[in-house]
Write a protein that holds these residues in place. Structure first.
Motif, PDB file in Angstrom:
ATOM      1  N   PHE A 272     -11.703  15.048   7.970  1.00  0.00           N
ATOM      2  CA  PHE A 272     -12.708  14.422   7.096  1.00  0.00           C
ATOM      3  C   PHE A 272     -13.260  15.390   6.063  1.00  0.00           C
TER       4      PHE A 272
ATOM      5  N   ASP B 295     -10.092  25.976  10.000  1.00  0.00           N
ATOM      6  CA  ASP B 295     -10.089  24.633   9.442  1.00  0.00           C
ATOM      7  C   ASP B 295     -10.775  24.476   8.086  1.00  0.00           C
TER       8      ASP B 295
ATOM      9  N   GLY C 160     -20.566  18.996  15.180  1.00  0.00           N
ATOM     10  CA  GLY C 160     -20.662  20.438  15.380  1.00  0.00           C
ATOM     11  C   GLY C 160     -21.835  20.983  14.583  1.00  0.00           C
TER      12      GLY C 160
ATOM     13  N   ALA D  49     -13.457  22.542  16.439  1.00  0.00           N
ATOM     14  CA  ALA D  49     -14.203  22.364  15.185  1.00  0.00           C
ATOM     15  C   ALA D  49     -15.664  21.980  15.462  1.00  0.00           C
ATOM     16  N   MET D  50     -15.968  21.764  16.738  1.00  0.00           N
ATOM     17  CA  MET D  50     -17.353  21.421  17.106  1.00  0.00           C
ATOM     18  C   MET D  50     -17.984  22.512  17.978  1.00  0.00           C
TER      19      MET D  50
ATOM     20  N   ALA E 180     -10.192  14.080  12.694  1.00  0.00           N
ATOM     21  CA  ALA E 180      -8.989  14.819  12.286  1.00  0.00           C
ATOM     22  C   ALA E 180      -7.764  14.134  12.853  1.00  0.00           C
TER      23      ALA E 180
HETATM   24  C1  LIG Z   1     -15.856  19.968  11.125  1.00  0.00           C
HETATM   25  C2  LIG Z   1     -15.367  19.022  12.165  1.00  0.00           C
HETATM   26  C3  LIG Z   1     -16.249  18.342  13.043  1.00  0.00           C
HETATM   27  C4  LIG Z   1     -17.740  18.585  13.027  1.00  0.00           C
HETATM   28  O1  LIG Z   1     -18.356  18.049  11.901  1.00  0.00           O
HETATM   29  P1  LIG Z   1     -19.867  18.435  11.528  1.00  0.00           P
HETATM   30  O2  LIG Z   1     -20.133  17.768  10.248  1.00  0.00           O
HETATM   31  O3  LIG Z   1     -19.878  19.947  11.417  1.00  0.00           O
HETATM   32  O4  LIG Z   1     -20.723  17.973  12.633  1.00  0.00           O
HETATM   33  C5  LIG Z   1     -15.730  17.420  13.935  1.00  0.00           C
HETATM   34  N1  LIG Z   1     -14.406  17.211  14.018  1.00  0.00           N
HETATM   35  C6  LIG Z   1     -13.511  17.861  13.220  1.00  0.00           C
HETATM   36  C7  LIG Z   1     -12.069  17.597  13.389  1.00  0.00           C
HETATM   37  C8  LIG Z   1     -13.957  18.783  12.263  1.00  0.00           C
HETATM   38  O5  LIG Z   1     -13.068  19.434  11.495  1.00  0.00           O
END
Ligand SMILES: *Cc1c(COP(=O)(O)O)cnc(C)c1O
Length: 433
Positions: A107, A139, A250, A302-303, A380
């Motif tokens: 995203f 990432d 995250g 990523a979290m 993702a």
């Molecule tokens: C960055 C990310 C998150 C966390 O998103 P936030 O906006 O930081 O809470 C969750 N999943 C994926 C795959 C990410 O790359």
């Protein structure tokens, strides 16, 4: 459009300053001064418009004439040039909003693409390029590299720790070329980040270069993330039943963007903050006590955040009132063993391959058990985490998109440097002359 700092509500800047500087003094984050509900005319044709058209109208409402409409429309249409399909989990009232159809398969592409075009516009009257410095542990660098690729007037320098990002992530950083340069640092992510920080403080370097950052806390990355909440509700269609959206989180940028969409009048009844065992915000929602901690590594990496940077923005929206924030958001968190079981269960029950981040969103909806409409964000593509996916589902069960498979054969081009600021600075200065 005016924005205030979360550290000082009297510190007010316009959009250009907020975007170019990323951070307010003393580590404050920028937030829009006004979040007025969208006008009736927006809703009258809401369900018939394209993702791009609705996004442009939301953005135009927020920017309030700050950028000429025809230019703003181009920026939004170029940034939001891939879909976010809403996919129903068979025989349920649960839907996945797939946010991975962009170039880096996460995203973060929405935010990076929008920010690059906005920065390029703000830089239009300068003869010198804007140089974006980013340190990445994996990432973020991929999304920034893809998002800024070939953007006029902007050069991107990405610092990554040698041998510490996955082979695939490394290719995402090093194989693009053009305005993207990858520096392979013989050290850790912290070393990379230290170099970037020192560069921003270096007065002589800042005379030579117009430096900026593509930091995840930049308001230009947050704003476009509100657009796909509208797209989700649009695809769901008109409904009187409650709508719950679960956001795997995250740093809580994604969830904060949803809170902004709600302030603009979008019908979302309940949010769920779904995390791994880095459960700082779910704990806060439960107890009212905010206790940041060092991050713990998990399979939803990523979290893995122990001090969520957008927490201050959430506090600003609710004026730090725990009772109010609890009304709108509930929390859920899961450990790695649970996560693997969930990924397997989604595959068994719905023949759907969810990645280890989105899967936690799905489970939180099951656990909350609302009988309305439930949406989780698939943040993702699962193929980005192929090792875990193959371990859980067996190899061959996770489809690998063509653009990811193609990356394998691309050539890696990077410049190796040690961790000293001198080497980094010498390299920067030499290329300028
Ligand atoms: C960055 C990310 C998150 C966390 O998103 P936030 O906006 O930081 O809470 C969750 N999943 C994926 C795959 C990410 O790359």
């Amino acid at each position: 459009m005016k924005l205030y700092s979360t550290k000082n509500i009297d510190h007010i800047v316009d959009l250009e300053e907020a975007v170019i500087n990323s951070l307010a003094p003393e580590g404050g984050l920028y937030m829009p001064c006004e979040l007025q509900p969208l006008p009736e005319s927006f809703w009258s044709d809401f369900y018939n418009r394209s993702f791009q058209e609705n996004s442009y109208l939301v953005c135009s409402h927020l920017f309030d004439g700050y950028i000429p409409e025809n230019i703003l429309k181009d920026i939004v249409y170029e940034a939001i040039n891939f879909p976010a399909p809403l996919v129903r989990m068979s025989d349920t009232n649960i839907y996945s909003l797939e946010l991975w159809h962009g170039p880096s398969l996460a995203f973060k592409d929405f935010g990076a693409r929008f920010m690059s075009r906005l920065m390029s516009y703000f830089n239009r009257n300068n003869d010198s390029d804007l140089t974006i410095l980013v340190a990445t542990s994996g990432d973020t660098g991929g999304a920034v590299a893809a998002g800024f690729y070939d953007t006029p007037g902007i050069e991107v320098i990405i610092l990554y720790p040698s041998g510490k990002v996955s082979a695939l992530q490394e290719k995402q950083l090093t194989a693009l070329g053009k305005n993207i340069t990858a520096l392979e640092i013989d050290g850790t992510f912290d070393d990379c980040q230290a170099l970037v920080k020192q560069a921003f403080l270096d007065k002589s370097l800042n005379k030579q270069y117009r430096l900026s950052s593509a930091n995840s806390i930049n308001i230009a990355r947050l704003i476009p993330q509100s657009f796909y909440y509208f797209e989700a509700i649009k695809q769901l269609g008109p409904t009187k039943e409650p709508i719950t959206i679960s956001v795997p989180s995250g740093n809580f940028g994604n969830l904060t963007a949803g809170l902004i969409a709600k302030r603009l009048g979008l019908k979302i009844d309940q949010f769920i903050a779904a995390t791994n065992i880095n459960n700082i915000v779910p704990k806060y929602l439960e107890t009212g006590i905010y206790e940041p901690k060092p991050s713990i590594s998990t399979i939803s990496n990523a979290m893995d955040v122990g001090r969520p940077s957008n927490f201050d923005r959430m506090m600003a929206l609710y004026r730090s009132t725990w009772n109010d924030i609890k009304q709108d958001i509930s929390g859920a968190f899961y450990n790695d063993d649970q996560n693997k079981t969930i990924v397997k269960a989604i595959h068994n029950s719905h023949q759907y391959v969810a990645d280890p981040h989105g899967a936690l969103g799905y489970q939180s909806l099951i656990d909350v058990n609302s009988d309305g409409n439930n949406i989780f964000f698939e943040t993702a593509h699962p193929a980005k985490f192929l090792d875990v996916m193959d371990e859980v589902l067996g190899s061959g069960n996770t489809p690998v998109p063509k653009r990811l498979a193609l990356l394998k054969d691309k050539e890696k081009v990077s410049i190796s440097l040690d961790t000293s600021y001198n080497s980094f600075c010498e390299w920067l200065k030499e290329r300028k002359t």
